[in-house]
Design a protein around this motif. Structure first.
Motif, PDB file in Angstrom:
ATOM      1  N   VAL A   1      34.852  47.073  34.028  1.00 39.64           N
ATOM      2  CA  VAL A   1      35.209  47.027  35.695  1.00 39.64           C
ATOM      3  C   VAL A   1      34.141  46.440  36.755  1.00 39.64           C
ATOM      4  O   VAL A   1      33.557  47.452  36.744  1.00 39.64           O
ATOM      5  CB  VAL A   1      36.362  47.386  36.027  1.00 39.64           C
ATOM      6  CG1 VAL A   1      36.936  47.166  37.680  1.00 39.64           C
ATOM      7  CG2 VAL A   1      37.708  47.838  35.143  1.00 39.64           C
ATOM      8  N   GLU A   2      34.142  45.516  38.156  1.00 39.79           N
ATOM      9  CA  GLU A   2      33.493  45.860  38.837  1.00 39.79           C
ATOM     10  C   GLU A   2      33.816  45.575  40.363  1.00 39.79           C
ATOM     11  O   GLU A   2      34.703  45.133  39.998  1.00 39.79           O
ATOM     12  CB  GLU A   2      32.265  44.641  38.438  1.00 39.79           C
ATOM     13  CG  GLU A   2      30.763  44.993  37.299  1.00 39.79           C
ATOM     14  CD  GLU A   2      30.309  43.417  37.316  1.00 39.79           C
ATOM     15  OE1 GLU A   2      30.431  42.889  37.968  1.00 39.79           O
ATOM     16  OE2 GLU A   2      29.538  43.328  35.661  1.00 39.79           O
ATOM     17  N   PRO A   3      33.201  46.302  41.166  1.00 40.74           N
ATOM     18  CA  PRO A   3      33.139  46.002  42.463  1.00 40.74           C
ATOM     19  C   PRO A   3      33.525  44.715  42.730  1.00 40.74           C
ATOM     20  O   PRO A   3      33.030  43.905  42.427  1.00 40.74           O
ATOM     21  CB  PRO A   3      33.078  46.807  43.543  1.00 40.74           C
ATOM     22  CG  PRO A   3      31.489  47.332  42.334  1.00 40.74           C
ATOM     23  CD  PRO A   3      32.352  47.114  41.262  1.00 40.74           C
ATOM     24  N   ALA A   4      34.203  44.360  43.626  1.00 40.15           N
ATOM     25  CA  ALA A   4      34.547  42.822  44.087  1.00 40.15           C
ATOM     26  C   ALA A   4      34.962  43.005  45.106  1.00 40.15           C
ATOM     27  O   ALA A   4      35.772  43.687  45.844  1.00 40.15           O
ATOM     28  CB  ALA A   4      35.601  41.552  43.280  1.00 40.15           C
ATOM     29  N   GLU A   5      35.411  41.433  46.116  1.00 39.74           N
ATOM     30  CA  GLU A   5      36.233  41.263  47.446  1.00 39.74           C
ATOM     31  C   GLU A   5      36.015  39.740  47.362  1.00 39.74           C
ATOM     32  O   GLU A   5      36.079  39.190  46.897  1.00 39.74           O
ATOM     33  CB  GLU A   5      34.806  41.418  48.265  1.00 39.74           C
ATOM     34  CG  GLU A   5      35.067  41.477  50.450  1.00 39.74           C
ATOM     35  CD  GLU A   5      34.127  41.412  51.049  1.00 39.74           C
ATOM     36  OE1 GLU A   5      33.444  42.452  51.254  1.00 39.74           O
ATOM     37  OE2 GLU A   5      33.378  40.608  51.343  1.00 39.74           O
ATOM     38  N   TYR A   6      37.473  40.515  48.406  1.00 44.26           N
ATOM     39  CA  TYR A   6      38.558  39.150  48.134  1.00 44.26           C
ATOM     40  C   TYR A   6      39.111  38.852  49.658  1.00 44.26           C
ATOM     41  O   TYR A   6      39.076  39.476  50.573  1.00 44.26           O
ATOM     42  CB  TYR A   6      40.467  39.798  48.453  1.00 44.26           C
ATOM     43  CG  TYR A   6      41.230  39.059  48.117  1.00 44.26           C
ATOM     44  CD1 TYR A   6      40.684  37.070  47.502  1.00 44.26           C
ATOM     45  CD2 TYR A   6      42.208  38.990  48.878  1.00 44.26           C
ATOM     46  CE1 TYR A   6      41.998  36.627  47.331  1.00 44.26           C
ATOM     47  CE2 TYR A   6      43.109  37.815  49.366  1.00 44.26           C
ATOM     48  CZ  TYR A   6      43.104  36.737  48.855  1.00 44.26           C
ATOM     49  OH  TYR A   6      43.754  36.131  48.789  1.00 44.26           O
TER      50      TYR A   6
ATOM     51  N   PRO B   1      38.643  44.997  49.528  1.00 45.82           N
ATOM     52  CA  PRO B   1      37.717  45.495  48.432  1.00 45.82           C
ATOM     53  C   PRO B   1      38.582  45.586  47.155  1.00 45.82           C
ATOM     54  O   PRO B   1      40.225  45.470  47.785  1.00 45.82           O
ATOM     55  CB  PRO B   1      37.348  47.075  48.294  1.00 45.82           C
ATOM     56  CG  PRO B   1      37.941  47.522  50.093  1.00 45.82           C
ATOM     57  CD  PRO B   1      38.369  46.312  51.143  1.00 45.82           C
ATOM     58  N   SER B   2      38.104  45.560  46.048  1.00 40.62           N
ATOM     59  CA  SER B   2      38.492  45.299  44.851  1.00 40.62           C
ATOM     60  C   SER B   2      38.036  45.407  43.610  1.00 40.62           C
ATOM     61  O   SER B   2      37.400  45.312  44.377  1.00 40.62           O
ATOM     62  CB  SER B   2      39.930  43.972  44.885  1.00 40.62           C
ATOM     63  OG  SER B   2      38.893  42.562  44.828  1.00 40.62           O
ATOM     64  N   TRP B   3      38.681  45.043  42.644  1.00 39.56           N
ATOM     65  CA  TRP B   3      38.038  44.988  41.495  1.00 39.56           C
ATOM     66  C   TRP B   3      38.059  43.743  40.110  1.00 39.56           C
ATOM     67  O   TRP B   3      39.520  43.666  40.623  1.00 39.56           O
ATOM     68  CB  TRP B   3      38.312  46.529  40.512  1.00 39.56           C
ATOM     69  CG  TRP B   3      38.164  47.702  41.113  1.00 39.56           C
ATOM     70  CD1 TRP B   3      39.069  48.237  41.989  1.00 39.56           C
ATOM     71  CD2 TRP B   3      37.208  48.048  41.302  1.00 39.56           C
ATOM     72  NE1 TRP B   3      38.475  48.977  42.737  1.00 39.56           N
ATOM     73  CE2 TRP B   3      37.249  49.481  42.246  1.00 39.56           C
ATOM     74  CE3 TRP B   3      35.625  47.866  41.304  1.00 39.56           C
ATOM     75  CZ2 TRP B   3      36.167  50.224  42.624  1.00 39.56           C
ATOM     76  CZ3 TRP B   3      34.904  49.141  41.311  1.00 39.56           C
ATOM     77  CH2 TRP B   3      34.928  50.379  42.206  1.00 39.56           C
TER      78      TRP B   3
END
Length: 152
Positions: A44-49, A35-37
């Motif tokens: 800012v939105e949540p994201a995934e790496y 999980p990242s931003w």
């Protein structure tokens, strides 16, 4: 879900997508989603790496059945993985310039100064230093720099 253990011993719950059995120094590799931003024009939105890690970087979570994770086997000989991290070298295309490379980058093969992730980000903030576009450096490090904009 599984627990990722960072180099500074932080524990982060991550998604486990698949595992790969190979030969070599680290016979099991796992593709995880961390999980990242991400910064957008609206905030800012949540994201995934998504990244591959070895079994040494993961800990199972009690009660989670890992047998349902898709498993692939590639048991032919693979080259030994290089140490993870970053290398900064002089940029042959720009006088006085420097390039940050992933240690696996072919352009980093002739040596240079090895860096940890925070050191690589610090190096990229210096004038004349750029991220290599031929490896993961630009793809991984530049978004991380953008996340820190305005939070001095």
């Amino acid at each position: 879900m599984i627990t990722l253990v960072t180099p500074d011993q932080q524990e982060i719950r991550v998604r486990l997508y698949e595992r790969l059995q190979t030969t070599g120094r680290f016979p099991w590799r796992f593709r995880i989603g961390v999980p990242s931003w991400i910064a957008t024009e609206d905030g800012v939105e949540p994201a995934e790496y998504s990244v591959w890690v070895t079994d040494r970087q993961l800990r199972p979570i009690e009660g989670v059945d890992l047998s349902v994770v898709p498993t692939h086997r590639r048991l032919e000989a693979l080259p030994l993985p290089k140490p993870s991290g970053w290398v900064v070298r002089p940029d042959s295309q720009r006088r006085g310039g420097r390039l940050v490379h992933d240690t696996a980058c072919r352009r980093a093969a002739d040596g240079g100064q090895e860096l940890g992730s925070l050191e690589a980000l610090d190096a990229l903030m210096r004038p004349g230093t750029k991220a290599c576009g031929d490896c993961a450096a630009a793809e991984v490090l530049l978004p991380a720099l953008e996340l820190g904009q305005g939070y001095a």
